[in-house]
Design a protein around this motif. Structure first.
Motif, PDB file in Angstrom:
ATOM      1  N   LYS A   8       0.838  -1.197   0.000  1.00  0.00           N
ATOM      2  CA  LYS A   8       0.000   0.000   0.000  1.00  0.00           C
ATOM      3  C   LYS A   8       0.872   1.245   0.000  1.00  0.00           C
ATOM      4  CE  LYS A   8      -3.933  -0.040   2.110  1.00  0.00           C
ATOM      5  NZ  LYS A   8      -4.986   0.010   3.147  1.00  0.00           N
ATOM      6  N   PHE A   9       0.311   2.310  -0.570  1.00  0.00           N
ATOM      7  CA  PHE A   9       0.976   3.609  -0.580  1.00  0.00           C
ATOM      8  C   PHE A   9       0.046   4.624   0.081  1.00  0.00           C
ATOM      9  CE2 PHE A   9       2.777   1.211  -4.027  1.00  0.00           C
ATOM     10  CZ  PHE A   9       4.128   1.495  -3.954  1.00  0.00           C
ATOM     11  N   TRP A  10       0.625   5.514   0.874  1.00  0.00           N
ATOM     12  CA  TRP A  10      -0.195   6.489   1.595  1.00  0.00           C
ATOM     13  C   TRP A  10       0.558   7.808   1.676  1.00  0.00           C
ATOM     14  CZ3 TRP A  10      -5.032   5.072   3.181  1.00  0.00           C
ATOM     15  CH2 TRP A  10      -5.752   6.016   3.910  1.00  0.00           C
ATOM     16  N   ASP A  11      -0.117   8.889   1.350  1.00  0.00           N
ATOM     17  CA  ASP A  11       0.481  10.215   1.490  1.00  0.00           C
ATOM     18  C   ASP A  11       0.223  10.733   2.897  1.00  0.00           C
ATOM     19  OD1 ASP A  11       1.348  10.392  -1.186  1.00  0.00           O
ATOM     20  OD2 ASP A  11      -0.645  11.033  -1.830  1.00  0.00           O
ATOM     21  N   PHE A  12       1.230  11.360   3.488  1.00  0.00           N
ATOM     22  CA  PHE A  12       1.014  11.969   4.790  1.00  0.00           C
ATOM     23  C   PHE A  12       1.830  13.243   4.903  1.00  0.00           C
ATOM     24  CE2 PHE A  12       4.979   9.866   5.673  1.00  0.00           C
ATOM     25  CZ  PHE A  12       5.580  10.599   6.690  1.00  0.00           C
ATOM     26  N   MET A  13       1.427  14.090   5.839  1.00  0.00           N
ATOM     27  CA  MET A  13       2.160  15.325   6.112  1.00  0.00           C
ATOM     28  C   MET A  13       2.718  15.240   7.518  1.00  0.00           C
ATOM     29  SD  MET A  13      -0.285  18.346   4.654  1.00  0.00           S
ATOM     30  CE  MET A  13      -1.560  17.962   5.845  1.00  0.00           C
ATOM     31  N   ARG A  14       3.953  15.639   7.672  1.00  0.00           N
ATOM     32  CA  ARG A  14       4.535  15.710   9.005  1.00  0.00           C
ATOM     33  C   ARG A  14       4.219  17.093   9.560  1.00  0.00           C
ATOM     34  NH1 ARG A  14      10.703  15.499  10.589  1.00  0.00           N
ATOM     35  NH2 ARG A  14      10.471  15.203  12.829  1.00  0.00           N
ATOM     36  N   THR A  15       3.470  17.156  10.636  1.00  0.00           N
ATOM     37  CA  THR A  15       3.046  18.442  11.183  1.00  0.00           C
ATOM     38  C   THR A  15       3.410  18.527  12.663  1.00  0.00           C
ATOM     39  OG1 THR A  15       0.854  17.595  11.775  1.00  0.00           O
ATOM     40  CG2 THR A  15       1.089  18.569   9.588  1.00  0.00           C
ATOM     41  N   HIS A  16       3.346  19.757  13.185  1.00  0.00           N
ATOM     42  CA  HIS A  16       3.611  19.976  14.599  1.00  0.00           C
ATOM     43  C   HIS A  16       2.477  19.406  15.451  1.00  0.00           C
ATOM     44  CE1 HIS A  16       7.084  22.653  14.323  1.00  0.00           C
ATOM     45  NE2 HIS A  16       6.482  23.277  13.322  1.00  0.00           N
ATOM     46  N   ASP A  17       2.809  18.992  16.661  1.00  0.00           N
ATOM     47  CA  ASP A  17       1.768  18.739  17.650  1.00  0.00           C
ATOM     48  C   ASP A  17       1.144  20.083  18.010  1.00  0.00           C
ATOM     49  OD1 ASP A  17       2.268  16.020  17.670  1.00  0.00           O
ATOM     50  OD2 ASP A  17       3.581  16.098  19.414  1.00  0.00           O
ATOM     51  N   SER A  18       0.041  20.065  18.765  1.00  0.00           N
ATOM     52  CA  SER A  18      -0.648  21.313  19.065  1.00  0.00           C
ATOM     53  C   SER A  18      -1.323  21.260  20.434  1.00  0.00           C
ATOM     54  CB  SER A  18      -1.678  21.634  17.979  1.00  0.00           C
ATOM     55  OG  SER A  18      -2.629  20.574  17.895  1.00  0.00           O
ATOM     56  N   VAL A  19      -1.759  22.433  20.860  1.00  0.00           N
ATOM     57  CA  VAL A  19      -2.559  22.552  22.081  1.00  0.00           C
ATOM     58  C   VAL A  19      -3.849  23.266  21.720  1.00  0.00           C
ATOM     59  CG1 VAL A  19      -0.586  22.601  23.662  1.00  0.00           C
ATOM     60  CG2 VAL A  19      -1.462  24.756  22.717  1.00  0.00           C
ATOM     61  N   SER A  20      -4.907  22.974  22.465  1.00  0.00           N
ATOM     62  CA  SER A  20      -6.150  23.733  22.326  1.00  0.00           C
ATOM     63  C   SER A  20      -6.688  23.976  23.732  1.00  0.00           C
ATOM     64  CB  SER A  20      -7.173  22.990  21.459  1.00  0.00           C
ATOM     65  OG  SER A  20      -7.498  21.739  22.022  1.00  0.00           O
ATOM     66  N   ILE A  21      -7.468  25.044  23.858  1.00  0.00           N
ATOM     67  CA  ILE A  21      -7.920  25.463  25.176  1.00  0.00           C
ATOM     68  C   ILE A  21      -9.409  25.785  25.155  1.00  0.00           C
ATOM     69  CG2 ILE A  21      -7.507  27.015  27.130  1.00  0.00           C
ATOM     70  CD1 ILE A  21      -5.020  27.042  24.273  1.00  0.00           C
ATOM     71  N   LYS A 119      -5.186  12.115  19.033  1.00  0.00           N
ATOM     72  CA  LYS A 119      -4.598  12.244  17.708  1.00  0.00           C
ATOM     73  C   LYS A 119      -5.522  13.087  16.830  1.00  0.00           C
ATOM     74  CE  LYS A 119      -1.001   9.754  18.506  1.00  0.00           C
ATOM     75  NZ  LYS A 119       0.311  10.411  18.606  1.00  0.00           N
ATOM     76  N   SER A 120      -4.935  13.965  16.034  1.00  0.00           N
ATOM     77  CA  SER A 120      -5.738  14.777  15.122  1.00  0.00           C
ATOM     78  C   SER A 120      -5.252  14.572  13.693  1.00  0.00           C
ATOM     79  CB  SER A 120      -5.662  16.261  15.505  1.00  0.00           C
ATOM     80  OG  SER A 120      -4.347  16.735  15.428  1.00  0.00           O
ATOM     81  N   GLY A 121      -6.159  14.738  12.753  1.00  0.00           N
ATOM     82  CA  GLY A 121      -5.800  14.566  11.342  1.00  0.00           C
ATOM     83  C   GLY A 121      -5.242  13.196  11.047  1.00  0.00           C
ATOM     84  N   VAL A 122      -5.861  12.146  11.595  1.00  0.00           N
ATOM     85  CA  VAL A 122      -5.268  10.811  11.512  1.00  0.00           C
ATOM     86  C   VAL A 122      -5.142  10.287  10.079  1.00  0.00           C
ATOM     87  CG1 VAL A 122      -5.909  10.124  13.846  1.00  0.00           C
ATOM     88  CG2 VAL A 122      -7.529   9.746  11.984  1.00  0.00           C
ATOM     89  N   GLY A 123      -5.933  10.812   9.150  1.00  0.00           N
ATOM     90  CA  GLY A 123      -5.835  10.350   7.770  1.00  0.00           C
ATOM     91  C   GLY A 123      -4.628  10.887   7.033  1.00  0.00           C
ATOM     92  N   VAL A 124      -4.160  12.072   7.440  1.00  0.00           N
ATOM     93  CA  VAL A 124      -3.040  12.685   6.717  1.00  0.00           C
ATOM     94  C   VAL A 124      -1.891  13.148   7.593  1.00  0.00           C
ATOM     95  CG1 VAL A 124      -4.395  13.440   4.715  1.00  0.00           C
ATOM     96  CG2 VAL A 124      -4.227  14.920   6.722  1.00  0.00           C
ATOM     97  N   ALA A 125      -2.132  13.337   8.893  1.00  0.00           N
ATOM     98  CA  ALA A 125      -1.064  13.892   9.734  1.00  0.00           C
ATOM     99  C   ALA A 125      -0.753  13.016  10.948  1.00  0.00           C
ATOM    100  CB  ALA A 125      -1.434  15.307  10.192  1.00  0.00           C
ATOM    101  N   GLY A 126      -1.739  12.765  11.790  1.00  0.00           N
ATOM    102  CA  GLY A 126      -1.523  11.911  12.949  1.00  0.00           C
ATOM    103  C   GLY A 126      -0.782  12.584  14.091  1.00  0.00           C
ATOM    104  N   SER A 127      -0.814  13.912  14.148  1.00  0.00           N
ATOM    105  CA  SER A 127      -0.144  14.624  15.232  1.00  0.00           C
ATOM    106  C   SER A 127      -0.990  14.548  16.503  1.00  0.00           C
ATOM    107  CB  SER A 127       0.100  16.081  14.836  1.00  0.00           C
ATOM    108  OG  SER A 127      -1.114  16.694  14.471  1.00  0.00           O
ATOM    109  N   THR A 128      -0.385  14.938  17.619  1.00  0.00           N
ATOM    110  CA  THR A 128      -1.069  14.895  18.912  1.00  0.00           C
ATOM    111  C   THR A 128      -1.512  16.294  19.319  1.00  0.00           C
ATOM    112  OG1 THR A 128       0.213  12.987  19.645  1.00  0.00           O
ATOM    113  CG2 THR A 128      -0.814  14.326  21.364  1.00  0.00           C
ATOM    114  N   GLN A 129      -2.766  16.417  19.753  1.00  0.00           N
ATOM    115  CA  GLN A 129      -3.249  17.669  20.305  1.00  0.00           C
ATOM    116  C   GLN A 129      -3.596  17.445  21.775  1.00  0.00           C
ATOM    117  OE1 GLN A 129      -7.138  20.007  19.263  1.00  0.00           O
ATOM    118  NE2 GLN A 129      -5.429  21.085  18.306  1.00  0.00           N
ATOM    119  N   THR A 130      -3.174  18.389  22.611  1.00  0.00           N
ATOM    120  CA  THR A 130      -3.466  18.333  24.038  1.00  0.00           C
ATOM    121  C   THR A 130      -4.478  19.419  24.367  1.00  0.00           C
ATOM    122  OG1 THR A 130      -1.229  17.514  24.481  1.00  0.00           O
ATOM    123  CG2 THR A 130      -2.476  18.383  26.358  1.00  0.00           C
TER     124      THR A 130
END
Length: 198
Positions: A8-21, A119-130
């Motif tokens: 399988k082939f999958w496109d993804f973006m490497r992104t920063h983790d994030s915070v939300s309040i 985890k956010s944007g799991v289809g393309v990024a998979g970064s962690t949001q706190t």
């Protein structure tokens, strides 16, 4: 990568983790959220209304809309949030800085409550949001907020009365992130029962 014997082939973006309040103003019993234009949301709406725009992707000729959609279709309601891009600061310090920049409230780090991370944007990024929770008062507002224009931010601060919050959360005509819906539900389950009865 191989999965069940299939390559399988999958496109993804490497992104920063994030915070939300999740911000709750106790002086006026309202949530403080932000509203801003999101180009990706806008382009998805363009694709729904004018699918021909994406039919010539990768070709020399590009599609131009004779009658473009209004910018408002790309505006979403969101929690105050920001990326984790300062390694010398804790997640709490980054969250407090975002509350000040975007919404104008000075919140001490010790006043933040950590709700959870996911985890956010799991289809393309998979970064962690706190996700954090902060209670503020009118007296804690030291600025207008609105983000940092020099970084291209154009943010509107919006107040959602507590009594209207769940109606707002489920109103599909008001585009919002899942973080808004989840955090309002968390508040109803964890904070509302402890509020003074009217």
């Amino acid at each position: 990568f191989p999965q069940n014997g299939t390559k399988k082939f999958w496109d993804f973006m490497r992104t920063h983790d994030s915070v939300s309040i999740l911000i709750f103003n106790t002086s006026r019993q309202c949530f403080v959220v932000v509203k801003q234009f999101r180009p990706a949301v806008y382009m998805c709406e363009v694709g729904r209304c004018h699918p021909q725009v994406f039919q010539n992707q990768g070709k020399e000729s590009s599609s131009h809309l004779e009658d473009p959609l209004p910018a408002v279709v790309g505006v979403t309601y969101e929690l105050c949030a920001g990326i984790v891009d300062k390694p010398d600061l804790s997640l709490e310090e980054i969250a407090c800085a975002e509350v000040l920049e975007e919404c104008g409230y000075h919140v001490p780090v010790t006043d933040l409550r950590r709700i959870t991370s996911y985890k956010s944007g799991v289809g393309v990024a998979g970064s962690t949001q706190t996700l954090f929770y902060a209670e503020v008062t009118d007296e804690m507002r030291t600025g207008e907020g609105g983000g940092q224009p020099e970084e291209g931010e154009l943010i509107e601060v919006v107040e959602i009365p507590l009594e209207d919050s769940m109606k707002f959360a489920y109103d599909e005509t008001l585009p919002k992130t899942m973080g808004v819906i989840f955090s309002f539900m968390w508040f109803q389950n964890n904070i509302t029962p402890k509020l003074p009865k009217k």
